[in-house]
Design an enzyme around this catalytic site. Sequence first.
Site, PDB file in Angstrom:
ATOM      1  CG  ASP A  19      -9.042   8.861   1.322  1.00 46.15           C
ATOM      2  OD1 ASP A  19     -10.265   9.069   1.045  1.00 46.15           O
ATOM      3  OD2 ASP A  19      -8.062   8.845   0.328  1.00 46.15           O
ATOM      4  CD  GLU A 277      -4.910   2.418  -1.851  1.00 45.34           C
ATOM      5  OE1 GLU A 277      -5.328   3.209  -2.735  1.00 45.34           O
ATOM      6  OE2 GLU A 277      -3.865   2.466  -1.338  1.00 45.34           O
TER       7      GLU A 277
HETATM    8  O1  TRH Z   1     -14.119   2.524   2.270  1.00 47.07           O
HETATM    9  P1  TRH Z   1     -13.471   2.647   0.990  1.00 47.07           P
HETATM   10  O2  TRH Z   1     -14.326   2.717  -0.192  1.00 47.07           O
HETATM   11  O3  TRH Z   1     -12.192   3.721   0.831  1.00 47.07           O
HETATM   12  C1  TRH Z   1     -12.187   4.295  -0.352  1.00 47.07           C
HETATM   13  C2  TRH Z   1     -10.986   3.724  -1.014  1.00 47.07           C
HETATM   14  O4  TRH Z   1      -9.938   3.911  -0.343  1.00 47.07           O
HETATM   15  C3  TRH Z   1     -10.505   4.485  -2.554  1.00 47.07           C
HETATM   16  O5  TRH Z   1      -9.467   3.866  -2.964  1.00 47.07           O
HETATM   17  C4  TRH Z   1     -10.622   5.898  -2.147  1.00 47.07           C
HETATM   18  O6  TRH Z   1     -10.139   6.674  -3.429  1.00 47.07           O
HETATM   19  C5  TRH Z   1     -11.877   6.320  -1.365  1.00 47.07           C
HETATM   20  O7  TRH Z   1     -12.043   5.642  -0.132  1.00 47.07           O
HETATM   21  C6  TRH Z   1     -11.815   7.950  -1.286  1.00 47.07           C
HETATM   22  O8  TRH Z   1     -12.639   1.193   0.866  1.00 47.07           O
HETATM   23  P2  TRH Z   1     -11.480   0.623   1.477  1.00 47.07           P
HETATM   24  O9  TRH Z   1     -10.256   1.075   0.672  1.00 47.07           O
HETATM   25  O10 TRH Z   1     -11.311  -0.725   1.548  1.00 47.07           O
HETATM   26  O11 TRH Z   1     -11.436   1.038   2.948  1.00 47.07           O
HETATM   27  C7  TRH Z   1     -12.108   0.634   4.002  1.00 47.07           C
HETATM   28  C8  TRH Z   1     -11.276   0.810   5.259  1.00 47.07           C
HETATM   29  O12 TRH Z   1     -12.413   0.400   6.165  1.00 47.07           O
HETATM   30  C9  TRH Z   1     -10.268  -0.343   5.451  1.00 47.07           C
HETATM   31  O13 TRH Z   1      -9.178   0.244   6.094  1.00 47.07           O
HETATM   32  C10 TRH Z   1     -11.077  -1.347   6.351  1.00 47.07           C
HETATM   33  C11 TRH Z   1     -11.777  -0.709   7.052  1.00 47.07           C
HETATM   34  N1  TRH Z   1     -12.663  -1.423   7.848  1.00 47.07           N
HETATM   35  C12 TRH Z   1     -12.944  -1.703   9.234  1.00 47.07           C
HETATM   36  O14 TRH Z   1     -11.998  -1.378   9.608  1.00 47.07           O
HETATM   37  N2  TRH Z   1     -13.856  -2.250   9.694  1.00 47.07           N
HETATM   38  C13 TRH Z   1     -15.269  -2.656   9.135  1.00 47.07           C
HETATM   39  O15 TRH Z   1     -16.185  -2.963   9.664  1.00 47.07           O
HETATM   40  C14 TRH Z   1     -15.190  -2.094   7.685  1.00 47.07           C
HETATM   41  C15 TRH Z   1     -16.494  -2.483   6.968  1.00 47.07           C
HETATM   42  C16 TRH Z   1     -14.099  -1.518   7.048  1.00 47.07           C
END
Ligand code: TRH
Length: 383
Positions: A19, A277
């Site tokens: 999010d 996402e």
């Molecule tokens: O962390 P998530 O599982 O977030 C989830 C999804 O958005 C899902 O759709 C939603 O319903 C839920 O939250 C509530 O996975 P996502 O979407 O890949 O988000 C991870 C974020 O973290 C993404 O912007 C990438 C970032 N990230 C970094 O910037 N640095 C890192 O080292 C890592 C591991 C991730």
Amino acid sequence: MPPSIRWDIFCRVVDNFGDAGVAWRLARQLADEHGIAVTLWIDEVASLARIAPSLGAQRADQAATGVRVRRLAGDVPDGTAPPDVVVEAFGCGLPDAYVAAMAQRPRPPVWVVLEYLSAEPWIDASHGLPSPHPRLPLTRWFWFPGFTPKSGGVLREAGLLAARDAFRLDPAARDGVWRAAGLLPDPEALCVSLFCYENPAVPALLDAWAEGDEPVACIVPEGVARSELDRWSGGAVPHPGTPLRRGRLTLAVAPFVDQRAFDHRLWAADLNFVRGEDSFVRAQWAGQPYVWQAYPQADDAHLAKMDAFVTRLEGSVPEGHRLGLRPLWYGWNAGDPVATAAAWPDFRAKMPAIAVLARAWARALARQTDLAEGLVRFCENRL
Ligand code: TRH
């Protein structure tokens, strides 16, 4: 957009980082590329700070990369003037007093509800529809991110693919990613970035790599799949800087990095396991083979979301050239160790062809209007 135009984005962190990750990425692109004065109201500033380390987790009001970030705690401060556009990320809800103030503006703000990304066909018919507020002179517009021109598109900042290609042409940049994670670059190794939810199939996948016939180097972000790593390593979960070696597998746990450095991990890897996402979209832009674990939902609704995407991805090539991604994607999303281990060799053998598919998909997707651009145009027409 004229520099005087102001947008507020509201985000309440459900869990994890997506999010915050999506809202932050959108806010930065609106500021960078469209000259919009953006305020991001977010309840869990600490979650955002994990992926945007320039932010202070405890600060209630700060600015970074052209975006003002304010802690959302209950109502917004009295006297906060509603802006020209309000984006309600993932239907998180707006404070009552803020909505009342929106209604009192001579020209009420354009109010957009940003929905979760989906590959499901039905979103095209729902995208961009209005919903009048039951009591106030306000209209909510629903924005459905997706993979078709009729949808709200996906986030893609200017210059992304060129930056990716330049990175890929620089072996030192790729090596730097692995060194930063405590891994010695090995040109013979299959390099994997593993970002997933708790998943019972993790140990089976790690065993397949450890017992395989090639070296595998794997980066796992700190805290990800912790219980499975604990079980698989017999309680010796590697810490950042001290990789664990078993058979042909070298596994490094690495700290969270900012979104750009996370992109570099995806660009440097031969194979990306992603989730939710935002990392899912970023793996598509990376143009390398990827396996997506959809955010687990009750009644297995996430399997339908995953299948809808695989159908689109597989459907982007002629019938006779389809690669059969489903066995590994299904096994992984079902958390099925046996199915995942059984599907791995075939997926591995097809990776060169899957890489071609991934790059073609990214090229085709990049020909579509990106989410921020489409949203700005949509709102400009309603201001
Ligand atoms: O962390 P998530 O599982 O977030 C989830 C999804 O958005 C899902 O759709 C939603 O319903 C839920 O939250 C509530 O996975 P996502 O979407 O890949 O988000 C991870 C974020 O973290 C993404 O912007 C990438 C970032 N990230 C970094 O910037 N640095 C890192 O080292 C890592 C591991 C991730």
